[in-house]
Design an enzyme around this catalytic site. Structure first.
Site, PDB file in Angstrom:
ATOM      1  N   TYR A   1       0.854  -1.194   0.000  1.00  0.00           N
ATOM      2  CA  TYR A   1       0.000   0.000   0.000  1.00  0.00           C
ATOM      3  C   TYR A   1       0.886   1.239   0.000  1.00  0.00           C
ATOM      4  O   TYR A   1       1.883   1.306   0.733  1.00  0.00           O
ATOM      5  CB  TYR A   1      -0.905   0.041   1.233  1.00  0.00           C
ATOM      6  CG  TYR A   1      -1.670   1.344   1.348  1.00  0.00           C
ATOM      7  CD1 TYR A   1      -2.915   1.483   0.738  1.00  0.00           C
ATOM      8  CD2 TYR A   1      -1.126   2.441   2.011  1.00  0.00           C
ATOM      9  CE1 TYR A   1      -3.605   2.690   0.815  1.00  0.00           C
ATOM     10  CE2 TYR A   1      -1.809   3.640   2.088  1.00  0.00           C
ATOM     11  CZ  TYR A   1      -3.051   3.769   1.486  1.00  0.00           C
ATOM     12  OH  TYR A   1      -3.721   4.961   1.546  1.00  0.00           O
TER      13      TYR A   1
ATOM     14  N   GLU B   1      -3.226   7.543  -4.315  1.00  0.00           N
ATOM     15  CA  GLU B   1      -3.287   6.311  -3.531  1.00  0.00           C
ATOM     16  C   GLU B   1      -3.133   5.129  -4.480  1.00  0.00           C
ATOM     17  O   GLU B   1      -3.931   4.959  -5.410  1.00  0.00           O
ATOM     18  CB  GLU B   1      -4.607   6.192  -2.778  1.00  0.00           C
ATOM     19  CG  GLU B   1      -4.673   4.945  -1.896  1.00  0.00           C
ATOM     20  CD  GLU B   1      -5.981   4.826  -1.147  1.00  0.00           C
ATOM     21  OE1 GLU B   1      -5.972   4.792   0.089  1.00  0.00           O
ATOM     22  OE2 GLU B   1      -7.039   4.764  -1.824  1.00  0.00           O
TER      23      GLU B   1
END
Length: 403
Positions: free
Chosen positions: A125, A213
């Site tokens: 992530y 993101e």
């Protein structure tokens, strides 16, 4: 301004970020030919078909009409058209669409990057955004890619790392290397990650983004590091510097009332309450929403009409507010500085008459230049309008109406 995944990836690629290659289609009949083009370019024989909507959680979301998920793996060219038919044109609801299914107008067909090799693929992530507390950009990253970062933060917070970037010097090489080290990478993957992080941060700064993101960033079985997803939000106030990015705006993904308000030059944000707000000035709008909340109501919107609250502008504001069936009353709170209160009052009266009446009670508070004349205009108009002088008085009237 939110972007689709394929748009975000195109920006990343332009800054040298390695991405999962793909094609985008809006018609089922193009699926096979475009998939073949992708195979010629990448050699892939499996294809990941992804719905393109402004929401995360597409892989777990369900298409209402077909029961398909929003992200499906087609294991062969002969499966592509069938998978695309199950997604394109359908309505997809995910955990991030607030109970509303969004129509899928485009799908992305991407190469399969989870191929076998010398090592196991791993998902990471990574995001870049502004830390409001420190006033610095921060890179947030974790070895737990592919999962909801909120769940990771709650259950295993020690697996989330943050790297703040000093805006005076930008991202430094040692910081990119530190990120790669904390992710447990070595060798080729370590070098690939340091390059990825540097290019990602350059993209974030270069396109005036509010957020990037990437979930997941994939370390492939042959130690490449690529962006498999991309959730990108651009700073709308900086789009004058990026005409090409501004052209990426997809109004079909936005609230129709907010789009209509934007085209009319009104600053409008729809909320979930029952009292409409019409004000001039963002600060006054915030104070007005607070006083509505304290009086027992809930603001249904943020609407700033600006400094030119004439009849046409006020009428348009009324139309937009009244499209929300939850609105039980409207509070108009205007401070007459640049604009005269009596002019605003006349605009309210004219708009009211032009619309043939307003189906919910109106509370009007006008303060500032010519406020006395404005109150007289409202009181003598013969309309179902409640005038107030003090903000607390307006709040009390809101409470009275709601009860």
């Amino acid at each position: 301004m939110n972007l689709h995944e394929y748009q975000g990836k195109s920006i990343l690629k332009s800054f040298g970020v390695a991405i999962q290659e793909s094609v985008v289609i809006d018609a089922v009949e193009d699926a096979v030919s475009k998939a073949k083009e992708l195979t010629e370019k990448t050699g892939t024989e499996w294809y990941v078909v992804k719905a393109q909507i402004h929401a995360g959680g597409r892989g777990k979301g369900i298409i209402e009409e077909t029961g398909s998920h929003g992200v499906v793996l087609a294991k062969g060219i002969d499966k592509v058209e069938e998978v695309v038919k199950g997604i394109l044109g359908g309505h997809l609801e995910t955990a991030q669409t607030n109970g509303v299914a969004k129509k899928v107008n485009k799908v992305m067909i991407a190469e399969d990057v989870y191929y076998p090799g010398e090592s196991e693929p791993s998902e990471i992530y990574m995001s870049v955004l502004m830390d409001r507390d420190s006033g610095r950009n921060v890179i947030i990253y974790s070895t737990e890619g592919g999962m909801d970062i909120e769940a990771v933060a709650e259950e295993t917070p020690h697996l989330i790392f943050k790297e703040e970037v000093d805006p005076r010097v930008g991202l430094q090489g040692f910081q990119a290397r530190k990120i790669a080290f904390n992710l447990g990478l070595s060798g080729k993957a370590f070098k690939e990650m340091t390059k990825f992080v540097s290019s990602l941060y350059a993209a974030y700064i270069g396109c005036d983004a509010s957020m990037f993101e990437i979930n997941p960033v994939l370390k492939t079985s042959d130690d490449k590091v690529i962006a498999v997803d991309a959730k990108v939000t651009l700073d709308a106030t900086a789009l004058f510097r990026h005409k090409d990015y501004a052209a990426m705006r997809d109004k079909t993904e936005e609230d129709p009332a907010e789009v209509e308000a934007d085209e009319a030059g009104l600053n409008f944000v729809k909320l979930d309450g029952n009292v409409g707000c019409m004000v001039n000035g963002a600060g006054l709008a915030m104070a007005t929403m607070d006083i509505i909340k304290q009086s027992g109501g809930n603001p249904a919107n943020f609407l700033d009409v600006g400094g030119t609250a004439d009849a046409a502008r006020v009428e348009k504001a009324f139309e937009i507010i009244l499209k929300d069936e939850n609105v039980k009353g409207i509070l108009i709170n205007i401070f007459g500085g640049i604009v005269r209160c009596d002019r605003v009052a006349q605009g309210i009266v004219d708009a009211y008459k032009n619309m043939g009446g307003i189906p919910v009670p109106l509370i009007v508070r006008l303060q500032g230049t010519n406020a006395v004349e404005a109150k007289k205009l409202i009181d003598e108009s013969g309309l179902n309008v409640h005038s107030a002088v003090l903000l607390q008085e307006a709040a009390d009237k809101v409470k009275e109406i709601l009860s």
